[in-house]
Design a protein around this motif. Structure first.
Motif: not given
Length: 440
Positions: A323-325, A289-294, A330-332, A354-356
């Motif tokens: 993929a789905s985070a 999946s390409q659904n990622t917020i990064l 949630t990723i971390i 990353l969070i910041e």
């Protein structure tokens, strides 16, 4: 004793512990470049009676020869020297830089079944080796399993050579050998408590450690069935029936009913994995999946950090988790879920950026993960080849590792799979040859 120079070269830095007529020190080898640390075990006979000293000398030499043989295994400290000084005896062993499993088994914190499976496989392979040398460790406990800092492998330390010599010398002085127990309460089987350990006494101790990891409870907190004497633990954790069956058999009260060898346990674990992972039809694998917020930059930075922490498996793990985070936190958290305690801490410490960043700019551009080319598709034939080639190098556990890698990430490519498997080959040259052969 601090500061003393033993055998003219080993300078004592710290007393680790001891009692009776044995002590353990951390020392510095002043004759080697950089004066590296080492561990010195010191045996002090209770009497200088010539006949008694000769018995001590014979036992000491015999134990040193055994430790020399065991040190040929990558996950056992090497014996560096042994000597006698002023009618006292000293063993010098390799110092393992790392942290003990006791630092990872925190009260109330539970390990995942995958983490326990990794622990089992690593330590069982070591036990399989030492038992093949007709040696029983006698003191398997979290403090004696060190996660080596350089590669995160588990190293088995403190084979109790000094303690074993002490018990034999006490017998020579007229004590009954069966009354002398070597081990640690809570981790020690009944027969070992009576001074009659067997190879599967070590298996019992390892099973107890795994139950401690799954439940977050110290062995002394676990209840026993008043009628059978068996440990009651399965209601304290969420564990698969297969794993529960294996661990329960490892810790049965009577040694005859337990697994008789480390090989037997490894085979039982392999059967569990086979049941969970029947033949995988690789052509049906889906694209990630390409659904990622990064953003692409954030993804690359995170991948590099993870590569430094866990090695080649990082790419597979990251692909699966992102993929789905729904957000970076949630990723971390999901990545940390797959790592041992000390690696979780390192990951969270190094990913605060990353969070910041995602909090400041939540509308990051999505990362486009590379598609798997047809040449990278994994089919049944390739899976079997991986299992065969890896089994030649590390034994029957190979099939489990191959299936586990595919189960963890169904989208894994050939290259990623081979790199992931190569991590388990201790010889760098053989690991490289393994990769070249499969990816040619």
């Amino acid at each position: 004793m601090l500061g003393n120079l033993l055998d003219g070269r080993y300078q004592v830095l710290q007393v680790l512990g001891g009692g009776g007529f044995g002590q353990t020190y951390i020392a510095r080898d002043t004759h080697r470049p950089g004066s590296p640390k080492c561990v010195v075990k010191h045996l002090k006979p209770v009497t200088h009676n010539p006949e008694f000293l000769e018995t001590a000398r014979r036992l000491f030499t015999s134990e040193a020869e055994i430790l020399e043989q065991l040190g040929h295994h990558d996950q056992i400290p090497r014996l560096l020297a042994y000597f006698e000084e002023q009618q006292e005896f000293f063993l010098v062993q390799e110092f393992i830089d790392g942290r003990s499993l006791a630092a990872e088994l925190l009260p109330g914190q539970r390990w995942t079944e995958d983490q326990v499976m990794q622990l089992l496989h690593q330590v069982l392979e070591v036990l399989k080796f030492i038992h093949s040398q007709n040696v029983i460790h006698r003191d398997i406990k979290p403090e004696n399993i060190i996660r080596r800092q350089v590669d995160s492998k588990l190293v088995l330390i403190d084979f109790g050579a000094v303690k074993q010599i002490q018990s034999q010398l006490l017998t020579a002085l007229g004590h009954m050998a069966t009354t002398i127990a070597i081990g640690t309460p809570g981790y020690m089987s009944t027969e070992q408590g009576r001074g009659k350990p067997r190879p599967n006494s070590d298996i019992y101790s390892l099973g107890i450690i795994c139950i401690q990891a799954l439940t977050g409870m110290h062995p002394r907190q676990l209840e026993e069935d008043l009628e059978t004497g068996e440990i009651v633990w399965q209601h304290l954790t969420n564990v698969s029936p297969g794993m529960a069956t294996v661990l329960s058999k490892m810790v049965l009260h009577h040694f005859r009913e337990r697994y008789q060898s480390a090989t037997d346990v490894l085979e039982a674990l392999r059967q569990i994995n086979t049941a969970i992972n029947p033949v995988i039809q690789a052509p049906h694998l889906t694209q990630p999946s390409q659904n990622t917020i990064l953003s692409q930059e954030q993804y690359n930075r995170l991948e590099n950090i993870l590569l430094e922490i866990v090695g080649p498996v990082a790419r597979t793990l990251l692909r699966k988790v992102t993929a789905s985070a729904p957000n970076s936190q949630t990723i971390i958290d999901n990545l940390a879920h797959h790592l041992p305690g000390h690696q979780q801490i390192e990951l969270k410490k190094r990913t605060t950026f990353l969070i910041e960043e995602t909090q400041v700019n939540p509308a990051s551009q999505p990362v486009n993960l590379p598609a798997t080319s047809s040449s990278q598709i994994i089919n049944d034939s390739f899976i079997r080849q991986c299992e065969r080639d890896l089994a030649e190098l590390i034994g029957p556990i190979a099939a489990f590792l191959v299936q586990k890698a595919i189960k963890t990430s169904p989208q894994i490519s050939r290259t990623e799979l081979v790199q992931t498997l190569a991590v388990h080959i201790t010889d760098p040259q053989k690991a490289q040859q393994f990769q070249q052969r499969l990816l040619a």
